[in-house]
Design an enzyme around this catalytic site. Structure first.
Site, PDB file in Angstrom:
ATOM      1  N   MET A 295       0.812  -1.208   0.000  1.00 38.91           N
ATOM      2  CA  MET A 295       0.000   0.000   0.000  1.00 38.91           C
ATOM      3  C   MET A 295       0.848   1.261   0.000  1.00 38.91           C
ATOM      4  O   MET A 295       0.553   2.224  -0.729  1.00 38.91           O
ATOM      5  CB  MET A 295      -0.930  -0.004   1.219  1.00 38.91           C
ATOM      6  CG  MET A 295      -1.936   1.119   1.237  1.00 38.91           C
ATOM      7  SD  MET A 295      -3.187   0.965  -0.046  1.00 38.91           S
ATOM      8  CE  MET A 295      -4.245  -0.283   0.673  1.00 38.91           C
ATOM      9  N   ARG A 299       0.706   3.984  -2.808  1.00 36.85           N
ATOM     10  CA  ARG A 299       0.303   5.367  -2.556  1.00 36.85           C
ATOM     11  C   ARG A 299       1.254   6.362  -3.220  1.00 36.85           C
ATOM     12  O   ARG A 299       0.822   7.374  -3.777  1.00 36.85           O
ATOM     13  CB  ARG A 299       0.199   5.614  -1.051  1.00 36.85           C
ATOM     14  CG  ARG A 299      -1.045   4.978  -0.457  1.00 36.85           C
ATOM     15  CD  ARG A 299      -1.105   5.015   1.057  1.00 36.85           C
ATOM     16  NE  ARG A 299      -2.401   4.516   1.502  1.00 36.85           N
ATOM     17  CZ  ARG A 299      -2.730   4.264   2.758  1.00 36.85           C
ATOM     18  NH1 ARG A 299      -1.829   4.446   3.718  1.00 36.85           N
ATOM     19  NH2 ARG A 299      -3.931   3.826   3.070  1.00 36.85           N
ATOM     20  N   TYR A 431      -8.734   5.901  -4.822  1.00 36.64           N
ATOM     21  CA  TYR A 431      -8.195   4.572  -4.548  1.00 36.64           C
ATOM     22  C   TYR A 431      -6.856   4.602  -3.818  1.00 36.64           C
ATOM     23  O   TYR A 431      -6.237   5.646  -3.689  1.00 36.64           O
ATOM     24  CB  TYR A 431      -8.164   3.685  -5.769  1.00 36.64           C
ATOM     25  CG  TYR A 431      -7.383   4.068  -7.003  1.00 36.64           C
ATOM     26  CD1 TYR A 431      -6.418   5.048  -7.025  1.00 36.64           C
ATOM     27  CD2 TYR A 431      -7.640   3.396  -8.203  1.00 36.64           C
ATOM     28  CE1 TYR A 431      -5.714   5.351  -8.178  1.00 36.64           C
ATOM     29  CE2 TYR A 431      -6.948   3.684  -9.364  1.00 36.64           C
ATOM     30  CZ  TYR A 431      -5.983   4.664  -9.349  1.00 36.64           C
ATOM     31  OH  TYR A 431      -5.291   4.949 -10.487  1.00 36.64           O
ATOM     32  N   GLU A 432      -6.482   3.444  -3.301  1.00 34.65           N
ATOM     33  CA  GLU A 432      -5.309   3.269  -2.428  1.00 34.65           C
ATOM     34  C   GLU A 432      -5.402   4.135  -1.173  1.00 34.65           C
ATOM     35  O   GLU A 432      -4.424   4.695  -0.707  1.00 34.65           O
ATOM     36  CB  GLU A 432      -4.001   3.560  -3.186  1.00 34.65           C
ATOM     37  CG  GLU A 432      -3.801   2.749  -4.441  1.00 34.65           C
ATOM     38  CD  GLU A 432      -3.915   1.247  -4.218  1.00 34.65           C
ATOM     39  OE1 GLU A 432      -3.806   0.799  -3.075  1.00 34.65           O
ATOM     40  OE2 GLU A 432      -4.119   0.530  -5.212  1.00 34.65           O
ATOM     41  N   GLY A 433      -6.590   4.219  -0.625  1.00 34.97           N
ATOM     42  CA  GLY A 433      -6.836   5.050   0.557  1.00 34.97           C
ATOM     43  C   GLY A 433      -7.255   6.428   0.116  1.00 34.97           C
ATOM     44  O   GLY A 433      -6.447   7.173  -0.458  1.00 34.97           O
TER      45      GLY A 433
END
Length: 563
Positions: A295, A299, A431-433
């Site tokens: 992740m 990010r 996306y990705e947090g």
């Protein structure tokens, strides 16, 4: 399309030299291969490759897009050949360790390569971007046997990788996932493999026809696992097993999306026929640790997507503005690039793109410094990651939107291509947090690192180089707000998180833009963009201090039903 793609090679090299200070990284044994001539060859080579092979497919990726069939996802014509050319050129091997067939160059150089590929064709570039995350997870957490079997193929891109985290009922709450992994027993004993069963959604490049295998990294629960994130493990689940047997992985459908049509976003079903075999990566219940390896890498690479789309939108808008004749200046017909408001928009696009590049490359450089064992770099990377992911993607959206405006009414017409950048960019803050999660992470975890020492260290570095009065004032404001939030209630921290994150991001960008503009060899566009950023964009962020100091009560003054 109204422009011919050209890689931002000159600015990439400038940022590598004066922001990342790549010469310091290359002075070590670990990265000694990153000599100036090698870096020059890499940047120039990928620029030529991207212009010749990937950029011509940008429009087809959007208008034709990936298609679902009962036999799997089919990419538009030309994509498989262009991807195979990427594999043959060795572009996937740039940042991979030499023991796995990589070139062992710094992570930040790999980022520059991905930027060029993504500026040429952002949706297409998601495939190698995700593979980078899979490589990182296996390199840090895989067994020697897994590494030997999978990393060489992933390094070249011969096989691609995915991250399988999200489930329909869970969304961003990874702890709510329900996919299961049951030990497979033969003759009453386990053989180290697991039967995987469950459904994953929003899996980018979860299926395609460009490579012969796809290596899925899947979060799942073993029997009797604790509830929540503590009970999650990570599994390696190939589309095709090493013996050539198809695994029981099925692409149920692909999403019909606003943008990024060249990137198939899949719903994947594992174990429909109870024959999906996976291997545990790392220890049981170590899934969250391994997930964050993927992740955090992802990010930074999503922040890099903000740079990609901003660069492409800026190039397209500038090209259109130079060619579009409308109105007059000094009594003569003029291209719209001659009008002050269009110049304002173009200069803002240029400055914000340069700022985003500097911010993301700086963070990527901290990855390399941390790899070399610098503990200060590890903490700096921790605090820079939410800034790089969130602010760069916010800027990608802003710049793409301005690009539509520069095109005027033609920007709203799909044929010019300006709208594609706007549509493609919109997913990146999600996306990705989500960027709200990034802001929450900044104020909830990163401000507290080393009892506030990591934040104080960053502020000290910003202040040591800042000369512009507005930048000095913004750094002071960031310090005031950051200190207040360290002692604030959880609700007040969350309420202030987004404006504070933006303030700190702009301060960091201003720091790096001012550093670059002071370099004697900087080109005129660099100096003018730096002046514009410091004079006009930095003061805007000063206005966010009031929002960052507001308490949370106004956010909860209405009932949920009132919304």
């Amino acid at each position: 399309m109204s422009f011919a793609f050209a890689a931002a090679t000159a600015d990439q090299r400038f940022v590598l030299d004066h922001v990342v200070r790549l010469d310091e990284i290359a002075a070590t044994d670990r990265f000694a291969a990153a000599s100036p001539d090698v870096i020059e060859a890499v940047l120039d080579g990928v620029a030529q490759f991207a212009a010749g092979e990937w950029a011509p497919l940008l429009r087809a990726g959007d208008t034709v897009g990936a298609k679902w069939t009962p036999g799997g996802v089919v990419m538009p014509e030309g994509f498989r050949a262009a991807y195979q050319a990427y594999v043959a050129g060795g572009w996937g091997t740039i940042g991979v360790d030499e023991q796995w067939g990589g070139q062992g160059l710094p992570f930040v150089v790999q980022a520059a390569v991905l930027e060029t590929l993504g500026t040429a064709n952002m949706g297409f570039a998601l495939a190698p971007t995700l593979t980078v995350g899979a490589i990182e997870a296996l390199a840090h957490h895989g067994s020697p046997e897994q590494q030997a079997a999978y990393l060489p193929k992933l390094a070249t891109g011969e096989w691609t990788g995915t991250m399988n985290l999200t489930e329909p009922q869970a969304g961003s709450d990874v702890g709510a996932l329900r996919s299961t992994a049951t030990p497979i027993k033969k003759d009453g004993a386990g053989d180290g493999t697991f039967s995987i069963k469950g459904t994953k959604i929003f899996i980018s490049f979860g299926d395609h026809d460009m490579a012969d295998n796809i290596v899925h990294l899947v979060l799942a629960r073993t029997p009797d696992a604790p509830a929540g994130t503590r009970g999650i493990s990570l599994f390696l689940v190939p589309k095709v097993r090493l013996d050539g047997t198809p695994n029981d992985v099925r692409v149920v459908s692909i999403e019909h999306k606003m943008g990024l049509h060249a990137s198939p976003t899949c719903i994947l079903s594992f174990g429909d026929h109870d024959d999906c075999v996976g291997e545990l990566i790392g220890p049981e219940f170590g899934g969250i640790r391994a997930m964050f390896t993927m992740m955090n890498n992802a990010r930074l690479n999503v922040g890099l997507q903000g740079v990609q789309v901003a660069e492409a939108a800026t190039q397209a808008a500038a090209s259109y503005a130079r060619d579009r004749v409308q109105g007059a200046r000094d009594g003569k017909a003029a291209a719209i690039v001659e009008h002050a408001d269009v110049r304002r928009m173009l200069l803002r696009m240029k400055a914000q793109t340069m700022a985003a590049r500097a911010l993301v490359y700086y963070a990527c450089g901290q990855v390399d410094r941390a790899t070399l064992g610098d503990p200060r770099a590890r903490e700096r990377l921790e605090i820079m990651t939410p800034l790089a992911k969130a602010h760069a993607t916010d800027l990608g959206n802003e710049v793409a939107s301005i690009g539509v405006q520069v095109h005027g009414g033609m920007g709203y017409i799909e044929e010019t291509g300006a709208a594609q950048f706007f549509r493609d960019a919109r997913i990146t803050p999600i996306y990705e947090g989500t960027n709200g999660i990034q802001a929450a992470d900044l104020v909830g975890r990163k401000l507290a690192l080393s009892n506030g020492g990591a934040f104080a260290d960053l502020v000290a570095d910003l202040r040591a180089e800042a000369r512009h009065p507005a930048l000095v004032r913004l750094i002071d404001a960031c310090e005031r707000v950051g200190r207040r939030l360290q002692g604030a209630s959880a609700d007040d921290r969350q309420a202030a998180s987004y404006p504070f994150m933006t303030m700190l991001s702009v301060a960091a960008c201003g720091w790096l833009m001012e550093r670059q503009s002071r370099v004697p060899a900087a080109e005129a566009v660099k100096k003018v963009a730096g002046t514009f950023y410091l004079d006009q964009i930095v003061p805007e962020a000063l206005g966010l201090e009031a929002a960052a100091n507001a308490d949370a009560s106004v956010l909860y003054a209405l009932s949920a039903e009132a919304f």
